[in-house]
Enzyme design. Sequence first.
Site, PDB file in Angstrom:
ATOM      1  N   TRP A  21      -4.038   4.841   3.366  1.00 11.16           N
ATOM      2  CA  TRP A  21      -4.335   5.585   4.591  1.00 11.16           C
ATOM      3  C   TRP A  21      -4.716   4.693   5.760  1.00 11.16           C
ATOM      4  O   TRP A  21      -4.846   5.184   6.875  1.00 11.16           O
ATOM      5  CB  TRP A  21      -5.471   6.597   4.342  1.00 11.16           C
ATOM      6  CG  TRP A  21      -6.692   6.008   3.707  1.00 11.16           C
ATOM      7  CD1 TRP A  21      -7.038   6.095   2.386  1.00 11.16           C
ATOM      8  CD2 TRP A  21      -7.708   5.228   4.335  1.00 11.16           C
ATOM      9  NE1 TRP A  21      -8.202   5.409   2.150  1.00 11.16           N
ATOM     10  CE2 TRP A  21      -8.634   4.866   3.337  1.00 11.16           C
ATOM     11  CE3 TRP A  21      -7.931   4.785   5.641  1.00 11.16           C
ATOM     12  CZ2 TRP A  21      -9.763   4.090   3.598  1.00 11.16           C
ATOM     13  CZ3 TRP A  21      -9.050   4.001   5.892  1.00 11.16           C
ATOM     14  CH2 TRP A  21      -9.943   3.674   4.879  1.00 11.16           C
ATOM     15  N   ASN A  22      -4.957   3.394   5.527  1.00  8.12           N
ATOM     16  CA  ASN A  22      -5.494   2.621   6.660  1.00  8.12           C
ATOM     17  C   ASN A  22      -4.431   2.257   7.693  1.00  8.12           C
ATOM     18  O   ASN A  22      -4.703   2.255   8.890  1.00  8.12           O
ATOM     19  CB  ASN A  22      -6.290   1.399   6.172  1.00  8.12           C
ATOM     20  CG  ASN A  22      -5.472   0.424   5.383  1.00  8.12           C
ATOM     21  OD1 ASN A  22      -4.423   0.761   4.841  1.00  8.12           O
ATOM     22  ND2 ASN A  22      -5.942  -0.799   5.307  1.00  8.12           N
TER      23      ASN A  22
ATOM     24  N   LYS B 136       5.502   7.921  -0.906  1.00  5.87           N
ATOM     25  CA  LYS B 136       4.331   8.764  -1.138  1.00  5.87           C
ATOM     26  C   LYS B 136       3.203   8.281  -0.234  1.00  5.87           C
ATOM     27  O   LYS B 136       2.565   7.272  -0.481  1.00  5.87           O
ATOM     28  CB  LYS B 136       3.876   8.717  -2.607  1.00  5.87           C
ATOM     29  CG  LYS B 136       3.177   9.982  -2.956  1.00  5.87           C
ATOM     30  CD  LYS B 136       1.872   9.944  -3.668  1.00  5.87           C
ATOM     31  CE  LYS B 136       0.680   9.211  -3.322  1.00  5.87           C
ATOM     32  NZ  LYS B 136      -0.252   9.898  -2.411  1.00  5.87           N
ATOM     33  N   PRO B 137       2.956   9.012   0.870  1.00  5.70           N
ATOM     34  CA  PRO B 137       1.854   8.613   1.741  1.00  5.70           C
ATOM     35  C   PRO B 137       0.516   8.939   1.066  1.00  5.70           C
ATOM     36  O   PRO B 137       0.477   9.711   0.111  1.00  5.70           O
ATOM     37  CB  PRO B 137       2.032   9.504   2.978  1.00  5.70           C
ATOM     38  CG  PRO B 137       3.256  10.329   2.751  1.00  5.70           C
ATOM     39  CD  PRO B 137       3.631  10.239   1.310  1.00  5.70           C
ATOM     40  N   ALA B 138      -0.570   8.386   1.590  1.00  8.35           N
ATOM     41  CA  ALA B 138      -1.899   8.756   1.089  1.00  8.35           C
ATOM     42  C   ALA B 138      -2.130  10.240   1.379  1.00  8.35           C
ATOM     43  O   ALA B 138      -1.650  10.771   2.382  1.00  8.35           O
ATOM     44  CB  ALA B 138      -2.958   7.905   1.774  1.00  8.35           C
ATOM     45  N   SER B 139      -2.917  10.880   0.512  1.00 10.83           N
ATOM     46  CA  SER B 139      -3.140  12.330   0.657  1.00 10.83           C
ATOM     47  C   SER B 139      -3.780  12.673   1.989  1.00 10.83           C
ATOM     48  O   SER B 139      -3.559  13.756   2.517  1.00 10.83           O
ATOM     49  CB  SER B 139      -4.085  12.850  -0.420  1.00 10.83           C
ATOM     50  OG  SER B 139      -3.900  12.194  -1.608  1.00 10.83           O
TER      51      SER B 139
ATOM     52  N   GLY C 162      -2.728  -0.589  -1.811  1.00 11.75           N
ATOM     53  CA  GLY C 162      -3.919   0.234  -1.987  1.00 11.75           C
ATOM     54  C   GLY C 162      -5.035  -0.586  -2.602  1.00 11.75           C
ATOM     55  O   GLY C 162      -5.026  -1.819  -2.547  1.00 11.75           O
TER      56      GLY C 162
ATOM     57  N   GLU D 130      -0.026  -4.923  -3.173  1.00 11.69           N
ATOM     58  CA  GLU D 130      -0.759  -5.423  -2.002  1.00 11.69           C
ATOM     59  C   GLU D 130      -2.119  -4.747  -2.056  1.00 11.69           C
ATOM     60  O   GLU D 130      -2.245  -3.577  -1.717  1.00 11.69           O
ATOM     61  CB  GLU D 130      -0.015  -5.043  -0.713  1.00 11.69           C
ATOM     62  CG  GLU D 130       1.397  -5.589  -0.618  1.00 11.69           C
ATOM     63  CD  GLU D 130       1.423  -7.088  -0.377  1.00 11.69           C
ATOM     64  OE1 GLU D 130       0.392  -7.647   0.032  1.00 11.69           O
ATOM     65  OE2 GLU D 130       2.474  -7.702  -0.618  1.00 11.69           O
ATOM     66  N   LEU D 131      -3.136  -5.492  -2.483  1.00 10.84           N
ATOM     67  CA  LEU D 131      -4.412  -4.850  -2.821  1.00 10.84           C
ATOM     68  C   LEU D 131      -5.521  -5.253  -1.847  1.00 10.84           C
ATOM     69  O   LEU D 131      -5.260  -5.688  -0.739  1.00 10.84           O
ATOM     70  CB  LEU D 131      -4.770  -5.185  -4.266  1.00 10.84           C
ATOM     71  CG  LEU D 131      -3.636  -4.896  -5.281  1.00 10.84           C
ATOM     72  CD1 LEU D 131      -4.038  -5.302  -6.683  1.00 10.84           C
ATOM     73  CD2 LEU D 131      -3.223  -3.435  -5.235  1.00 10.84           C
TER      74      LEU D 131
ATOM     75  N   CYS E 125      -7.015  -4.424   5.215  1.00  8.52           N
ATOM     76  CA  CYS E 125      -7.030  -5.304   4.043  1.00  8.52           C
ATOM     77  C   CYS E 125      -7.291  -6.728   4.497  1.00  8.52           C
ATOM     78  O   CYS E 125      -8.011  -7.477   3.844  1.00  8.52           O
ATOM     79  CB  CYS E 125      -5.706  -5.213   3.310  1.00  8.52           C
ATOM     80  SG  CYS E 125      -4.287  -5.573   4.343  1.00  8.52           S
TER      81      CYS E 125
ATOM     82  N   GLU F 278     -15.076  -5.594  -1.618  1.00 14.11           N
ATOM     83  CA  GLU F 278     -14.398  -5.385  -0.340  1.00 14.11           C
ATOM     84  C   GLU F 278     -15.229  -4.394   0.482  1.00 14.11           C
ATOM     85  O   GLU F 278     -15.588  -3.321  -0.015  1.00 14.11           O
ATOM     86  CB  GLU F 278     -13.000  -4.797  -0.576  1.00 14.11           C
ATOM     87  CG  GLU F 278     -12.261  -4.562   0.728  1.00 14.11           C
ATOM     88  CD  GLU F 278     -10.845  -4.056   0.533  1.00 14.11           C
ATOM     89  OE1 GLU F 278     -10.621  -3.183  -0.323  1.00 14.11           O
ATOM     90  OE2 GLU F 278      -9.959  -4.543   1.254  1.00 14.11           O
TER      91      GLU F 278
HETATM   92  P1  NAD Z   1      -5.840   3.838  -2.809  1.00 12.72           P
HETATM   93  O1  NAD Z   1      -5.593   2.867  -3.915  1.00 12.72           O
HETATM   94  O2  NAD Z   1      -6.891   4.856  -3.007  1.00 12.72           O
HETATM   95  O3  NAD Z   1      -4.511   4.658  -2.477  1.00 12.72           O
HETATM   96  C1  NAD Z   1      -3.303   4.020  -2.109  1.00 12.72           C
HETATM   97  C2  NAD Z   1      -2.130   4.937  -2.428  1.00 12.72           C
HETATM   98  O4  NAD Z   1      -2.025   5.072  -3.843  1.00 12.72           O
HETATM   99  C3  NAD Z   1      -2.277   6.361  -1.886  1.00 12.72           C
HETATM  100  O5  NAD Z   1      -1.007   6.852  -1.518  1.00 12.72           O
HETATM  101  C4  NAD Z   1      -2.799   7.118  -3.088  1.00 12.72           C
HETATM  102  O6  NAD Z   1      -2.533   8.492  -3.040  1.00 12.72           O
HETATM  103  C5  NAD Z   1      -2.036   6.435  -4.213  1.00 12.72           C
HETATM  104  N1  NAD Z   1      -2.677   6.531  -5.535  1.00 12.72           N
HETATM  105  C6  NAD Z   1      -3.970   6.767  -5.829  1.00 12.72           C
HETATM  106  N2  NAD Z   1      -4.163   6.774  -7.163  1.00 12.72           N
HETATM  107  C7  NAD Z   1      -2.954   6.522  -7.714  1.00 12.72           C
HETATM  108  C8  NAD Z   1      -2.501   6.370  -9.055  1.00 12.72           C
HETATM  109  N3  NAD Z   1      -3.339   6.507 -10.102  1.00 12.72           N
HETATM  110  N4  NAD Z   1      -1.193   6.088  -9.275  1.00 12.72           N
HETATM  111  C9  NAD Z   1      -0.341   5.944  -8.219  1.00 12.72           C
HETATM  112  N5  NAD Z   1      -0.708   6.076  -6.929  1.00 12.72           N
HETATM  113  C10 NAD Z   1      -2.006   6.352  -6.689  1.00 12.72           C
HETATM  114  O7  NAD Z   1      -6.075   2.950  -1.516  1.00 12.72           O
HETATM  115  P2  NAD Z   1      -6.554   3.440  -0.088  1.00 12.72           P
HETATM  116  O8  NAD Z   1      -8.017   3.735  -0.186  1.00 12.72           O
HETATM  117  O9  NAD Z   1      -5.611   4.454   0.424  1.00 12.72           O
HETATM  118  O10 NAD Z   1      -6.327   2.122   0.797  1.00 12.72           O
HETATM  119  C11 NAD Z   1      -7.283   1.163   1.050  1.00 12.72           C
HETATM  120  C12 NAD Z   1      -7.074  -0.036   0.156  1.00 12.72           C
HETATM  121  O11 NAD Z   1      -5.792  -0.584   0.385  1.00 12.72           O
HETATM  122  C13 NAD Z   1      -8.041  -1.167   0.459  1.00 12.72           C
HETATM  123  O12 NAD Z   1      -8.483  -1.734  -0.732  1.00 12.72           O
HETATM  124  C14 NAD Z   1      -7.185  -2.157   1.232  1.00 12.72           C
HETATM  125  O13 NAD Z   1      -7.641  -3.485   1.206  1.00 12.72           O
HETATM  126  C15 NAD Z   1      -5.890  -1.997   0.552  1.00 12.72           C
HETATM  127  N6  NAD Z   1      -4.828  -2.500   1.410  1.00 12.72           N
HETATM  128  C16 NAD Z   1      -4.160  -3.640   1.060  1.00 12.72           C
HETATM  129  C17 NAD Z   1      -3.180  -4.166   1.900  1.00 12.72           C
HETATM  130  C18 NAD Z   1      -2.442  -5.425   1.565  1.00 12.72           C
HETATM  131  O14 NAD Z   1      -1.417  -5.687   2.183  1.00 12.72           O
HETATM  132  N7  NAD Z   1      -2.904  -6.211   0.618  1.00 12.72           N
HETATM  133  C19 NAD Z   1      -2.884  -3.508   3.092  1.00 12.72           C
HETATM  134  C20 NAD Z   1      -3.600  -2.358   3.421  1.00 12.72           C
HETATM  135  C21 NAD Z   1      -4.556  -1.841   2.552  1.00 12.72           C
END
Ligand code: NAD
Length: 483
Positions: free
Chosen positions: A149-150, A173-176, A226, A248-249, A282, A385
Site C-alpha cells: 500500500w505504500n 493483486k493490489p493491497a486491500s 511487502g 522486495e521486502l 522501504c 523497520e
Molecule cells: P504486506 O506484506 O502486508 O502486504 C503486501 C501485499 O501482500 C499486499 O497486497 C497484501 O494484500 C499481500 N499479502 C498479505 N499477506 C499475504 C499472503 N499471506 N500471501 C500473499 N500475499 C499476501 O506489506 P505492506 O504492509 O502492504 O507494505 C509495507 C511493506 O512493504 C514494508 O515492509 C516495506 O518496507 C515493504 N516494501 C518493500 C519495498 C522494496 O522494494 N523492498 C518497496 C515498498 C515496500
Amino acid sequence: MGRMLVAGEWVDSQSRAEMPVTNPATEEVVDTVPQATPEDVDRAVAAAKAAFADWSRTDPEERADLLRKGVERVRACREEVADLLTREQGKPTHEALAELNHLLHGLEYYADLASKLRGSYVPLPSHLGSSFGLVVRRPLGVVAAIVPWNYPLTLMGTKIGPALIAGNTVVVKPASTTPLAATRVVGLLQEAGLPPGVLNVVTGPGRVVGEYLVAHPDVVRVAFTGETATGRRVMEIAGPAFKRVTLELGGSDPVIVCSDADLEAAVRGVLVGRYWNCGQSCLAAKRVYVFEDVYDAFLGKLLEGVSRYEPGEGWVKAQRPRIRLGPLHTARQRAEVLEQMQEALARGARVAYGGRIPDGRPRGHFLEPTVLVDVPHDSRVVQEEVFGPVLPVFRVRDIDEAIRLANDSPYGLGSSIWTFNVRWIHKAIQELQAGMTWVNQVHYGYDELPFGGTKQSGFGKEHGVEAVDYYVELKSVVVGGLA
Ligand code: NAD
C-alpha cells in the site's frame, strides 16, 4: 463500487462480497471493491493463461506501442488518479503526482526496452560435428504481481512493465487498503488496447486472495513487494512448486554523515529520505550516524527542517515554508510506530522533536514528525523497520564505527553516505551490507538502476534493464547440420 478487471471485463466478486477502502486522514469510506473468491482468482489466472499464447508471440514493437498508448491515457487522467491515490493512501497531492509520474516514466522506460532485448550467438567446439549455439530469452507465462500500500502505483509498474514487454501476462493483486488508483490505472492501460486477459486485477485480502494466487498451479512467477514476514510466507507457498520469486521486502536504511559533508545537502536528503510518504518507504532513511565533530551542527539544522512539516490532509496544500505531512496509512500502523518509540524511550532514548499525536486531530492517523536521540542500538526502533516519521540520530567517532553500526541490522535494502572523501566513499560502497548505496544523494529508486535488497530485505531486482531477466528464461539452442 470499484470492480475487478478479468479477461478485459469489469466484474464483481462471485460471492458479491465487498470491502471498504478508507481515507486515512478522515477515516471515512472512499469506496468499496470486490472481495475476490478463489474462483475469481481462477478466472483471472485462466484469462491470463489464455492470453499468453498470442501475447508472447506479439511483435515486441507492438507490445511497446500498446504500453505507450496506455501511458498517454493515464497521463491524461493524472489529476484524477493522483487524487484517488491521496484519498485511499493518505499521501499529499504533490507526492501522489510524483508517484504517478514515476510510474509513467518507468512504463515508458520498459516500452523503450521492448525491442532491444536480445539473446546471443555462441561458437561451439566441433567434436560432435559442426554447430553453433544460441541463447534465447523466452517469456515465462502468467505472473502474479503482489503490491503493497505504500506505493500502490510505482510498485505495480515495476512489475507489469518488464513482465509485459517480455511477453508475459499478469494478474495484479493490489493491497486491500489501496486498490482504487491501481485498478483505475489498469483500466486505462486496458482501454488503450491491451488484448483481454493480458493484464488483470483481482482485489481482496492477502491471506486469502494473495495466497491462493501464489499457490495457483498456472502462476509461474511471483513478483512480491511487502513486509519481510509476508515474503517468508510467500516463499513457503511458492518454494515447493519451484516458482520464480522476487521478494522486495522491508528495510532500515542507514545514513552516514561524515565530518566533511555538505551539511545543508545532507539534512535536505535526510528530510526527504525520512519524511516523504510519512516515513512509509522501504528505502526511507531510517537511521542516521553522524561524525561527532559535526553532530551538533547537523542535529540543529535537522530539527529546524523537521519543524517545517505540518501534519494534515493530503489534498490541502501547506502554506510555505510549511511542508505537508500526510497521516500514517492505518491505525495499526500508527500504533506500532508509537510502540516502537515507547520502547526506546523507556530505555533512555530522548525525544529531540515531535513524538506525539498532533493536537486537534481526533480523526485520521496523524503523527508528528519525530527525531530521537540517545537511542540504544538494540532497541526496536533501530532493529525493526520503522514505517513512520520517526528518526533516531546517533553520534559516531569515525567511519569504522559508522559502518559497523549501519550493518548492525537484519535488513540490507539501501544505505547512504554524505562525504567527499574518496576513501570513505570506497569503504562504504565495499562494506555497507545493502543492495544500494547513495553517495551525496537522497534515497530514491531510479528506473534506470536495478534495485533490491540483501539479508532480510529479500532478493531479486526491480528497475533497470536487469529487472527483465527475472521475467524471462534463458533457453539454450544448439544448431547443427551446417555442412
Ligand atoms: P504486506 O506484506 O502486508 O502486504 C503486501 C501485499 O501482500 C499486499 O497486497 C497484501 O494484500 C499481500 N499479502 C498479505 N499477506 C499475504 C499472503 N499471506 N500471501 C500473499 N500475499 C499476501 O506489506 P505492506 O504492509 O502492504 O507494505 C509495507 C511493506 O512493504 C514494508 O515492509 C516495506 O518496507 C515493504 N516494501 C518493500 C519495498 C522494496 O522494494 N523492498 C518497496 C515498498 C515496500
